[in-house]
Design a protein around this motif. Structure first.
Motif, PDB file in Angstrom:
ATOM      1  N   LYS A  77      45.782  17.227  41.463  1.00 41.81           N
ATOM      2  CA  LYS A  77      46.825  17.083  42.567  1.00 41.81           C
ATOM      3  C   LYS A  77      46.339  16.145  43.592  1.00 41.81           C
ATOM      4  O   LYS A  77      47.151  15.410  44.272  1.00 41.81           O
ATOM      5  CB  LYS A  77      47.175  18.652  43.181  1.00 41.81           C
ATOM      6  N   MET A  78      45.144  16.420  44.074  1.00 39.43           N
ATOM      7  CA  MET A  78      44.688  15.393  45.141  1.00 39.43           C
ATOM      8  C   MET A  78      44.355  13.933  44.902  1.00 39.43           C
ATOM      9  O   MET A  78      44.704  13.183  45.644  1.00 39.43           O
ATOM     10  CB  MET A  78      43.493  15.963  45.611  1.00 39.43           C
ATOM     11  N   THR A  79      44.046  13.885  43.532  1.00 39.76           N
ATOM     12  CA  THR A  79      43.773  12.331  43.125  1.00 39.76           C
ATOM     13  C   THR A  79      44.276  11.912  42.003  1.00 39.76           C
ATOM     14  O   THR A  79      44.411  10.428  41.862  1.00 39.76           O
ATOM     15  CB  THR A  79      42.176  12.420  42.749  1.00 39.76           C
ATOM     16  N   GLY A  80      45.019  12.581  41.348  1.00 32.61           N
ATOM     17  CA  GLY A  80      45.976  12.221  40.218  1.00 32.61           C
ATOM     18  C   GLY A  80      45.069  11.708  38.983  1.00 32.61           C
ATOM     19  O   GLY A  80      45.413  11.253  38.071  1.00 32.61           O
ATOM     20  N   VAL A  81      43.656  12.213  39.025  1.00 33.92           N
ATOM     21  CA  VAL A  81      42.891  11.725  37.989  1.00 33.92           C
ATOM     22  C   VAL A  81      42.439  12.914  37.117  1.00 33.92           C
ATOM     23  O   VAL A  81      42.700  14.179  37.505  1.00 33.92           O
ATOM     24  CB  VAL A  81      41.403  11.436  38.558  1.00 33.92           C
ATOM     25  N   GLY A  82      42.401  12.692  35.850  1.00 29.93           N
ATOM     26  CA  GLY A  82      42.045  13.718  34.873  1.00 29.93           C
ATOM     27  C   GLY A  82      42.204  13.235  33.389  1.00 29.93           C
ATOM     28  O   GLY A  82      42.437  12.131  33.296  1.00 29.93           O
ATOM     29  N   TYR A  83      42.212  14.129  32.428  1.00 29.52           N
ATOM     30  CA  TYR A  83      42.450  13.884  30.955  1.00 29.52           C
ATOM     31  C   TYR A  83      42.634  15.312  30.401  1.00 29.52           C
ATOM     32  O   TYR A  83      42.086  16.180  30.564  1.00 29.52           O
ATOM     33  CB  TYR A  83      40.937  13.372  30.471  1.00 29.52           C
ATOM     34  N   PRO A  84      43.603  15.331  29.566  1.00 31.80           N
ATOM     35  CA  PRO A  84      43.915  16.515  28.774  1.00 31.80           C
ATOM     36  C   PRO A  84      42.576  16.893  27.930  1.00 31.80           C
ATOM     37  O   PRO A  84      41.873  16.398  27.367  1.00 31.80           O
ATOM     38  CB  PRO A  84      44.998  16.070  27.746  1.00 31.80           C
ATOM     39  N   GLN A  85      42.507  18.475  28.413  1.00 31.25           N
ATOM     40  CA  GLN A  85      40.979  19.034  28.051  1.00 31.25           C
ATOM     41  C   GLN A  85      40.689  18.851  26.445  1.00 31.25           C
ATOM     42  O   GLN A  85      39.521  18.771  26.121  1.00 31.25           O
ATOM     43  CB  GLN A  85      41.044  20.322  28.550  1.00 31.25           C
ATOM     44  N   LEU A  86      41.604  19.150  25.671  1.00 30.52           N
ATOM     45  CA  LEU A  86      41.361  19.497  24.410  1.00 30.52           C
ATOM     46  C   LEU A  86      41.098  18.028  23.873  1.00 30.52           C
ATOM     47  O   LEU A  86      40.151  17.930  23.007  1.00 30.52           O
ATOM     48  CB  LEU A  86      42.661  20.017  23.515  1.00 30.52           C
ATOM     49  N   SER A  87      41.769  17.050  24.243  1.00 25.72           N
ATOM     50  CA  SER A  87      41.368  15.627  23.683  1.00 25.72           C
ATOM     51  C   SER A  87      40.139  15.264  24.038  1.00 25.72           C
ATOM     52  O   SER A  87      39.310  14.360  23.553  1.00 25.72           O
ATOM     53  CB  SER A  87      42.483  14.627  24.092  1.00 25.72           C
ATOM     54  N   ALA A  88      39.876  15.711  25.595  1.00 24.37           N
ATOM     55  CA  ALA A  88      38.382  15.143  25.932  1.00 24.37           C
ATOM     56  C   ALA A  88      37.381  15.710  25.324  1.00 24.37           C
ATOM     57  O   ALA A  88      36.307  15.075  24.920  1.00 24.37           O
ATOM     58  CB  ALA A  88      38.651  15.657  27.428  1.00 24.37           C
ATOM     59  N   ILE A  89      37.505  17.192  24.964  1.00 27.03           N
ATOM     60  CA  ILE A  89      36.639  17.856  23.759  1.00 27.03           C
ATOM     61  C   ILE A  89      36.424  16.922  22.737  1.00 27.03           C
ATOM     62  O   ILE A  89      35.275  16.884  22.382  1.00 27.03           O
ATOM     63  CB  ILE A  89      36.883  19.210  23.750  1.00 27.03           C
ATOM     64  N   ILE A  90      37.598  16.812  21.967  1.00 33.01           N
ATOM     65  CA  ILE A  90      37.421  16.197  20.786  1.00 33.01           C
ATOM     66  C   ILE A  90      36.816  14.711  20.700  1.00 33.01           C
ATOM     67  O   ILE A  90      35.930  14.497  20.139  1.00 33.01           O
ATOM     68  CB  ILE A  90      38.910  16.001  20.178  1.00 33.01           C
ATOM     69  N   GLU A  91      37.246  14.096  21.733  1.00 32.01           N
ATOM     70  CA  GLU A  91      36.537  12.676  21.711  1.00 32.01           C
ATOM     71  C   GLU A  91      35.214  12.531  22.285  1.00 32.01           C
ATOM     72  O   GLU A  91      34.208  11.825  21.681  1.00 32.01           O
ATOM     73  CB  GLU A  91      37.270  11.830  22.533  1.00 32.01           C
ATOM     74  N   CYS A  92      34.596  13.461  23.176  1.00 26.72           N
ATOM     75  CA  CYS A  92      33.393  13.566  23.555  1.00 26.72           C
ATOM     76  C   CYS A  92      32.261  14.036  22.757  1.00 26.72           C
ATOM     77  O   CYS A  92      31.412  13.618  22.553  1.00 26.72           O
ATOM     78  CB  CYS A  92      33.330  14.276  24.934  1.00 26.72           C
ATOM     79  N   ALA A  93      33.084  15.215  21.746  1.00 25.31           N
ATOM     80  CA  ALA A  93      32.078  15.794  20.797  1.00 25.31           C
ATOM     81  C   ALA A  93      31.926  14.859  19.870  1.00 25.31           C
ATOM     82  O   ALA A  93      30.684  14.517  19.445  1.00 25.31           O
ATOM     83  CB  ALA A  93      32.811  16.949  20.484  1.00 25.31           C
ATOM     84  N   ASP A  94      32.754  14.148  19.411  1.00 26.92           N
ATOM     85  CA  ASP A  94      32.634  13.120  18.239  1.00 26.92           C
ATOM     86  C   ASP A  94      31.628  12.072  18.696  1.00 26.92           C
ATOM     87  O   ASP A  94      30.601  11.690  17.891  1.00 26.92           O
ATOM     88  CB  ASP A  94      33.941  12.373  18.083  1.00 26.92           C
ATOM     89  N   ALA A  95      31.672  11.603  20.062  1.00 24.34           N
ATOM     90  CA  ALA A  95      30.630  10.420  20.489  1.00 24.34           C
ATOM     91  C   ALA A  95      29.212  11.203  20.692  1.00 24.34           C
ATOM     92  O   ALA A  95      28.257  10.662  20.300  1.00 24.34           O
ATOM     93  CB  ALA A  95      31.064  10.068  21.956  1.00 24.34           C
ATOM     94  N   ALA A  96      29.072  12.506  21.209  1.00 27.15           N
ATOM     95  CA  ALA A  96      28.134  13.205  21.203  1.00 27.15           C
ATOM     96  C   ALA A  96      27.435  13.398  20.042  1.00 27.15           C
ATOM     97  O   ALA A  96      26.166  13.214  19.812  1.00 27.15           O
ATOM     98  CB  ALA A  96      28.062  14.416  22.339  1.00 27.15           C
ATOM     99  N   HIS A  97      28.049  13.904  18.941  1.00 30.83           N
ATOM    100  CA  HIS A  97      27.560  14.489  17.712  1.00 30.83           C
ATOM    101  C   HIS A  97      26.871  12.919  17.005  1.00 30.83           C
ATOM    102  O   HIS A  97      25.742  13.272  16.416  1.00 30.83           O
ATOM    103  CB  HIS A  97      28.501  15.193  17.002  1.00 30.83           C
ATOM    104  N   GLY A  98      27.427  12.040  17.242  1.00 30.15           N
ATOM    105  CA  GLY A  98      27.131  10.711  16.453  1.00 30.15           C
ATOM    106  C   GLY A  98      25.796  10.403  17.202  1.00 30.15           C
ATOM    107  O   GLY A  98      25.010   9.641  16.191  1.00 30.15           O
ATOM    108  N   LEU A  99      25.237  10.767  18.277  1.00 36.84           N
ATOM    109  CA  LEU A  99      24.012  10.450  18.827  1.00 36.84           C
ATOM    110  C   LEU A  99      23.192  11.900  18.944  1.00 36.84           C
ATOM    111  O   LEU A  99      22.106  11.735  19.496  1.00 36.84           O
ATOM    112  CB  LEU A  99      24.058  10.018  20.196  1.00 36.84           C
ATOM    113  N   GLY A 100      23.515  12.730  17.950  1.00 36.35           N
ATOM    114  CA  GLY A 100      22.522  13.937  18.046  1.00 36.35           C
ATOM    115  C   GLY A 100      22.573  14.743  19.319  1.00 36.35           C
ATOM    116  O   GLY A 100      21.809  15.499  19.677  1.00 36.35           O
ATOM    117  N   GLY A 101      23.655  14.590  20.142  1.00 39.79           N
ATOM    118  CA  GLY A 101      23.931  15.315  21.469  1.00 39.79           C
ATOM    119  C   GLY A 101      24.806  16.287  21.320  1.00 39.79           C
ATOM    120  O   GLY A 101      25.374  16.752  20.160  1.00 39.79           O
ATOM    121  N   HIS A 102      25.009  17.331  22.431  1.00 44.89           N
ATOM    122  CA  HIS A 102      25.866  18.248  22.318  1.00 44.89           C
ATOM    123  C   HIS A 102      26.687  18.061  23.334  1.00 44.89           C
ATOM    124  O   HIS A 102      26.520  17.397  24.547  1.00 44.89           O
ATOM    125  CB  HIS A 102      24.962  19.538  22.407  1.00 44.89           C
TER     126      HIS A 102
END
Ligand code: 5GP
Length: 349
Positions: A191-216
């Motif tokens: 509301k204050m900044t207009g910044v964000g990202y739909p949470q399920l997609s954020a999870i899907i995309e970040c998980a994919d990136a992290a798992h590729g590097l052995g991260g969580h």
């Protein structure tokens, strides 16, 4: 200016597609996950749900209540050095074994951590390095510095919502990247900044990136019902952090308020006016508050809510044929929906 046309999803945009399975009973579903962390090389065995590091959720009392279930708490960062020392030195290991010590990235945050550690030795296994905006160079540099100073501590760091910076954080030394900007129940960032990202997609995309590097990764914010927690795991989250769902219980902290014969508890964002008044002497002139305060009906002991969340999660697993939480994302097919819940009798909880 650019527009990304690709559809991004929130929890409310999907449901799990049920699948045939040979699973007998939901009681058999194993929610415990074992992880080995990329940098600390430590291992953990737990139900990977974390109470948020808010002073109306992530308390010592919450840590002992959730610890009994093998769940985690990220302690809020406003206890004194002696209190943390006492907590992490407690002989009952279920209480503190899975607790995250939270800190910001200022000099005094690091100093305070070092002081606590002087009293606790290696008892602190997890830290949560937490800033509202994980996209700054200072943040990434701090993660690097912390990693160099403490090679065997498991570091969770955030918050971010995109793959590029998830990778950068993991390469900088984070074991777990915390994902979520703006989905929180008492967050007003969008509301204050207009910044964000739909949470399920954020999870899907970040998980994919992290798992590729052995991260969580840890999906943080936006879960309103047990089904959302399941969706976060289904989308690939290794951990899920909960604020509002665990607030207003006996163990949550938060001032008790009596109103019209009913008992309520205060719950507020850590960047709200209330929190900044309490801990930072007010909202600094150059910034706006990005959190709000709400009054929630008191919900009694956390135990019932824990049973609800874990029961829901086990049930999701049986619907999609996952024997263990580990298999949930593999067994997940999401269907996009335009309606979630039949609300003819009000919002069903
Ligand atoms: P919830 O589970 O309540 O939806 O979300 C909890 C998360 O909201 C926390 O873990 C944290 O990341 C975020 N959060 C807590 N306080 C604030 C705040 O004041 N402002 C913002 N933007 N986010 C907050």
């Amino acid at each position: 200016m650019r527009i990304e046309e690709e559809l991004k999803l929130d929890f409310k945009d999907v449901l799990f597609r049920p699948k045939r399975s040979t699973l007998g009973s939901r009681a058999k579903v194993d929610l415990v996950r074992e992880y080995t962390y990329r940098h600390s090389h430590a291992t953990s065995k737990s139900i990977p749900i974390i109470a948020a590091n808010m002073d109306t959720v992530g308390t010592f009392e919450m840590a002992s209540a959730l610890g009994k279930h093998g769940m985690h708490v990220a302690l809020h960062k406003h206890y004194g050095v002696d209190d943390y020392a006492k907590f992490f030195n407690a002989s009952n290991a279920t209480t503190h074994a899975h607790a995250f010590y939270s800190l910001g990235i200022l000099d005094h945050d690091l100093e305070k951590f070092k002081q606590v550690r002087n009293h606790t030795g290696d008892e602190i296994k997890f830290v949560c390095i937490d800033v509202a905006n994980g996209y700054t160079e200072t943040f990434i540099d701090f993660v690097k510095k912390f990693r160099d100073l403490f090679p065997t501590i498991t570091i969770m760091a955030g918050n971010v919502v995109t793959a590029d910076i998830t990778e950068a954080l993991i390469l900088a030394g984070a074991d777990i990247v915390k994902v979520g900007i703006g989905p929180g129940s008492v967050c007003t960032t969008r509301k204050m900044t207009g910044v964000g990202y739909p949470q399920l997609s954020a999870i899907i995309e970040c998980a994919d990136a992290a798992h590729g590097l052995g991260g969580h990764i840890c999906g943080d914010g936006g879960c309103t019902v047990p089904g959302d927690v399941a969706k976060a795991f289904g989308g690939g989250a290794d951990f899920v952090m909960l604020g509002g769902m665990l607030a207003a219980h006996d163990e949550s902290g938060g001032e008790i308020v009596q109103k019209d014969g009913k008992t309520y508890r205060k719950f507020y964002g850590m960047s709200s006016d209330v929190a900044m008044e309490k801990y930072a002497g007010g909202v600094a002139k150059y910034r706006a508050s990005e959190g709000k305060e709400v009054l929630l009906p008191a919900r009694g002991p956390i135990e019932n809510t824990v049973q609800e969340v874990l029961g829901g999660l086990r049930s999701t697993c049986t619907y999609v044929g996952a024997r263990k939480l580990k298999d949930l994302s593999k067994c997940t097919t999401f269907v996009r929906v335009s309606q979630q819940i039949n609300e003819v009798y009000g919002r069903a909880q």
